[in-house]
Structures are given as C-alpha cells and as structure tokens.
Design an enzyme around this catalytic site. Structure first.
Site, mmCIF file in Angstrom:
data_model
loop_
_atom_site.group_PDB
_atom_site.id
_atom_site.type_symbol
_atom_site.label_atom_id
_atom_site.label_comp_id
_atom_site.label_asym_id
_atom_site.label_seq_id
_atom_site.Cartn_x
_atom_site.Cartn_y
_atom_site.Cartn_z
ATOM 1 N N SER A 459 30.582 -27.496 17.127
ATOM 2 C CA SER A 459 29.657 -28.243 16.282
ATOM 3 C C SER A 459 30.469 -29.115 15.324
ATOM 4 C CB SER A 459 28.779 -27.284 15.470
ATOM 5 O OG SER A 459 27.958 -26.534 16.327
ATOM 6 N N CYS A 552 22.783 -21.567 12.416
ATOM 7 C CA CYS A 552 24.067 -21.923 13.019
ATOM 8 C C CYS A 552 25.004 -20.727 12.961
ATOM 9 C CB CYS A 552 24.668 -23.107 12.262
ATOM 10 S SG CYS A 552 26.302 -23.594 12.823
ATOM 11 N N ASP A 597 21.714 -23.486 16.669
ATOM 12 C CA ASP A 597 23.000 -23.983 17.161
ATOM 13 C C ASP A 597 23.933 -22.780 17.139
ATOM 14 O OD1 ASP A 597 25.225 -25.344 17.900
ATOM 15 O OD2 ASP A 597 25.524 -26.372 15.988
ATOM 16 N N TRP A 599 26.278 -19.589 19.416
ATOM 17 C CA TRP A 599 27.170 -19.327 20.543
ATOM 18 C C TRP A 599 27.489 -17.850 20.561
ATOM 19 C CZ3 TRP A 599 28.145 -22.183 16.233
ATOM 20 C CH2 TRP A 599 29.006 -21.619 15.300
#
Length: 600
Positions: A459, A552, A597, A599
């Site tokens: 990002s 995030c 966002d 992971w």
C-alpha cells in the site's frame, strides 16, 4: 443608389465611366480566356503524363499475423483432450494448471494449460467436438472476491453468457485464503455458473486455503480428481511415471550480448531505455532516495522506503498499491552455482518443446543462469511437492530419493514429512541441496521447475498531493536481510483505494493509517480495544455522520477482530441482534462504506 444620383448630375463623367467599363470588360475577357486555355493545356499534358507512366504493380502490404483465439482448433491441431484454464495473479494457479496438464499423459491423455485472456471462451460450447474432452479451471480469487486480471474477461463473459454448455464436462479448483471474507469467491462462482449454463461437473469443487496448506489442499483434491476423470472418460492410468520436460536447453556460445536479457520483465533493454507507459511488463526503475528502519528489535524490521518516480508519469492516490520487483540475494545465487558446479554466466535459452504454445520460455530468454536465479526465479520460498518429485530422479542416494518421493506423495506420512521438514522449517531449494549431498540436478531442469519470482505489492503510504513525485511504502523484512538496493523496478497495481468525497467522515483503522478525516490510529495497542473505548462516538459517526470505514493491516487477526468489534458496537447502540448487526455491517460493505486493505 447614391452613386447613380451622382452620375446623373455629370454626363461627361458618365461617358468616361462607360468607356472605362468597355475597356475593363475587354481586359477581363482576355484574362478569362487565357486562364481557361492554360488550365485546359495543363490538364491535357498532366493526363497524358499519367497515361505514359508505366503501370507498375503495387506492392501488397504484408498482413500482420492474426492471433488464433480458438483453443478448440489448437487442441484439434495438437491432439489435446484436456484444457486447464488458470486465473492467476501471483503464478500459483498457473503452476497448478501446468501440473494438471502434465498429469494427463499418465492416463493416455494430452493436456494443455491455457490463459483465458488469450482465447475466446465462447468456444467452450464446442469442446464436445473433441473425443474424451474435459475443461478444468484453476481459479484464484483476488482482492475482495474479484477475478484475477487475466480472468476478468472470462468472468464478464460468464455473467452475460446465455449459450448452452450441455456438452461440456468440467471441474474447478479454487485458490483462496480463509482470512478474507470472500473466500474463494471466484472458484465458487465459476463452478456454480458453469452448472447453470448446462455443463456437467465431473468432480466436486476444490477449495484451496493459502492461510493453511494450499499445496496439501491441491494434492488431496488432485488425488481424487484423476480417478473421477478415469470413470467419466473411460480411461485408465498407464503406469507411466517418468518425468516429462516442457523445455529444452539451448546454450549460446556466440551471442550478441545486446540481445541478452539482464533482468527486464518484458521489453529488452527497457531499464536502459525507459519509455512510458509503465506496467507489470514494463516497470519503472525508481531511485531509492531513503531507506530507514521504523522499529527496534524483533525478528522482522518494518522499513520506510522512499522511491523517486520523477519522469515516470505514474499517478497515484493514497492507499493505492505499488508493485515492487525484488531481486534475490547474490550470495544465495552464488552458492547454488557452486553446489551444482555451474558457470552461472553461461548464456542460455529454455525453449518450449510445444511449438504451438503461446508461452515460448519460462522466463525472458536468452539470459544467463545468474540473471535467471537473481531476477526471474523464486529461490527463497520452500519448493512445492511437484519440484521435489521431479528432482528425486537426480538423487543418487536411495534413501534421499525415497525421502523426496515420499514428501511428494499423497500419503499421510508423506504430507506430514513435507509439512515439518520443508514448510515449517522454511527450507528453500539451496537448503535442500545442502542437506541432500547426492542431489545434484542439472541446473537447466532446476530453472524449469522453480516458480517465477513475483512482484511484492505494498500500500502506498504517501500523498501525491504532498509528496509530488515521491512515493512512500513500508515493507517488512527479516532482521538479517540487507538494505534495499539503490534502484527498484516498480509499477502501479490495478488495485485502487476507495474514493471518499471530502465532505464525508472517515474512520481509518489500522496499525498505521493516515487520513485527513476523523481518525483512529493504533500502533502498539490493539485497535479493536480503541474502537470499543470510543464506541459511542464510533456509532454516532456511523449512524448520523454517514462515516466511511477504511481498515488497513493484518487480515488473519486484526481485520477479523475489528469487524467483530463493529458487530458489538452496532448491536449495542443500534439495539440489534447479532445477525442484524452483521447484516448492517455487510450492507456498509456493499455500499462501499466499509473498505478493506488487508493482507495475510
């Protein structure tokens, strides 16, 4: 009228004017006649000249070769029965597709791995024209339940298709990650939609989980898949287990070094002669202007990198993703060369033995072994079981050969050994070669087997409105890893951040999340605790302020715990049951007010 009145008062002037007009008309007549004569003469001679020019036949333009988008015609031409389509973002689904297509020969069939982006998928309705035919789909899910870039057209076609697929036999293996909400959404959709269009499923949908053991999931599914193929197609295993090479080695002893790839992703010499637009095949070589550590101690370092993208014409918004292309440590590359007794600077090509294949090489060729191991091949991650199986034939020690084949088998003991000795121990290919002294494969076959080194997606942690032509990202790296190089190839990912109107409030949630709007940041405290601490204000922002939430960070724990915290807040202050609160948050996601966002 005024001129006529003035002339009537002076007869002499009128007579003079009449004479001048007679003279003028005479001159005009001569001029016009001369002009017409001249034009006629020019035309006459010009026409004669054209007629006298010899009639030379025109050169017919050479038509550009038309790419054949019919996989059916290609299968007929090459005698294939099975086509394995892959939707792949990081290369894993493509790797699985190649393994399935190679498996086919063990059952007297011939397989072909295919990129759906290169073919007309409406031809699926014609697959029954081929005897003992089957279509397999290895489909990864990307982002928030989206298709991969190369499967987007296929996905669009499936949504709009109304053609009957009654003659089509198919099977689907999905690749996903359970830490994400839309687990294996693409695989599930393809499986369901093909059945709706009348196709016949010959084996159950496989759901691979990258948060667990994706390799084991695939092996387990494949182990049961082939017996189902045998039953439906009326074939049997041939007992042929020999390795089949997909590429042949060509060593270049006399080659123009200007024609040799030195790490470029696509266009030769693209790093020396940079030309926009920049993308995955043509990344921009960005200068690393700053590289510093953000944390102290621990097994991993969180780094702050600043990349100069001047003159790249790359435009970004905060939260967009940037793809950074890594390079392997030169010491690892050198050790592989030494242990295999290879001159790493040998220039070679690996050429596809299937001349009809659209994939001519496994990586850009010609190149050197050193370049391939540095820029093109993954030598740091544990190899998959198919690599161990193929390498086993080169182990001269019987015990080492059996150990490799056991780990590549579907037996419970073999799976457990692979999990403990390879995956959990994080043994890369160099460590395996070091631990098995009799295993010395030809380096060209090793290069054929190793997966491609993939770009790393981060990002973007800067604002182009503030930083202009500089881009920030914050990757993490093992504490032992050396610093970043002076330059790094980068390209912009298709993944975009959500767009927020400036009048809306944003509740930014994450390990480190910046926002010009209402903000909740957590660096050392669990962020869900901060949400609960401010729960009344959070509910007010959601319910009255129409706030947007942007989460995030880590998908495995943080994102899930944050979502649960929102369920509790909505349930408490919205006077809703747990199912109603969950539905409320789901609707926020549907409306684009709850964005992730994350992971794993």
């Amino acid at each position: 009228l005024t001129a006529m009145g003035e002339a009537s008062m002076d007869p002499t002037s009128a007579a003079d004017s009449s004479a001048q007009q007679d003279s003028l008309f005479s001159m005009m007549d001569v001029f016009l006649i001369s002009l017409i004569t001249g034009l006629f003469t020019y035309w006459f001679f010009f026409r004669k000249k054209k007629e006298e020019v010899p009639d030379i036949p025109k050169m017919q333009p050479v038509a550009a070769p038309v790419r054949d988008t019919s996989f059916i015609e290609k299968m007929k031409k090459t005698g294939r029965n099975i086509v394995v389509f892959y939707g792949s973002q990081t290369g894993t689904a493509e790797e699985f597709a190649n393994r399935l297509s190679k498996d086919a020969h063990r059952y007297g069939l011939r397989g072909m791995a295919a990129d759906p982006e290169e073919y007309d998928l409406s031809d699926l309705s014609r697959l029954s024209e081929i005897d003992k035919s089957l279509a397999v789909f290895c489909m990864a899910t990307y982002g928030e339940g989206d298709p991969t870039d190369n499967a987007q057209d296929f996905y669009d076609w499936l949504q709009e298709a109304d053609a009957g697929l009654s003659g089509l036999r198919f099977a689907v293996f999905g690749l996903g990650n359970k830490t994400y909400e839309h687990f294996n959404a693409m695989g599930k959709y393809v499986d369901k939609r093909l059945e709706e269009l009348g196709a016949q499923r010959i084996f159950e949908l496989g759901l691979g989980d990258d948060d667990g053991n994706l390799e084991e999931d695939f092996i387990t599914w494949r182990e049961q898949f082939w017996p189902a193929v045998c039953e439906h197609l009326g074939v049997e295993a041939t007992g042929e287990e020999s390795s089949i090479r997909q590429y042949e080695l060509v060593v270049h002893t006399d080659v123009n070094m200007n024609k040799v790839y030195t790490g470029e992703m696509g266009r030769l010499k693209s790093y020396e002669n940079q030309k926009p637009p920049f993308d995955a095949k043509n990344p921009f070589l960005a200068q690393v202007t700053e590289n510093r550590k953000l944390n102290e101690g621990g097994e991993r370092h969180l780094m702050h990198l600043e990349l100069d993208i001047s003159n790249s014409k790359i435009r970004y918004e905060s939260g967009d993703h940037v793809a950074v292309y890594p390079a392997n440590d030169s010491s690892l590359v050198n050790q592989i060369g030494e242990i295999l007794g290879t001159d790493l600077d040998t220039v070679m090509s690996l050429n596809n033995l299937d001349e009809e294949s659209n994939k001519k090489h496994p990586f850009p060729c010609p190149t050197s072994y050193r370049t391939a191991l540095t820029y093109y091949l993954d030598i740091t991650n544990p190899p998959r079981t198919n690599v161990l199986y193929e390498l086993a034939q080169y182990a001269t020690d019987t015990g080492e050969q059996e150990r490799l084949r056991k780990m590549a088998s579907s037996a419970a003991e073999g799976k457990a050994l692979y999990l403990s000795w390879v995956l959990e121990a994080r043994r890369n290919i160099l460590a395996i070669l070091q631990d098995m002294p009799s295993l010395r494969p030809p380096i060209d076959h090793l290069c054929e087997l190793l997966p491609r080194l993939q770009a790393r997606y981060y990002s973007i942690a800067s604002s182009s409105k503030v930083e202009g032509t500089t881009l920030f990202c914050c990757p993490s790296a093992p504490a032992r890893q050396a610093g970043a190089p002076s330059t790094s190839p980068v390209s912009q990912s298709q993944e975009r951040s959500p767009a927020f109107p400036p009048s809306l409030k944003v509740c930014g949630v994450g390990a480190l999340q910046l926002s010009p709007h209402s903000l909740l940041v957590s660096c050392q405290v669990y962020v869900q605790h901060l949400l609960k601490k401010n729960k009344e204000n959070v509910w007010k922002l959601l319910n009255e302020g129409m706030a947007h939430i942007y989460v995030c960070g880590d998908a495995r724990n943080m994102a899930r715990d944050v979502q649960n915290a929102f369920y509790e807040i909505v349930s408490e202050f919205g006077s809703m049951s747990q199912p109603q609160a969950m539905d409320y948050v789901k609707k926020l996601m549907t409306k684009g007010r709850y964005s992730l966002d994350v992971w794993s």
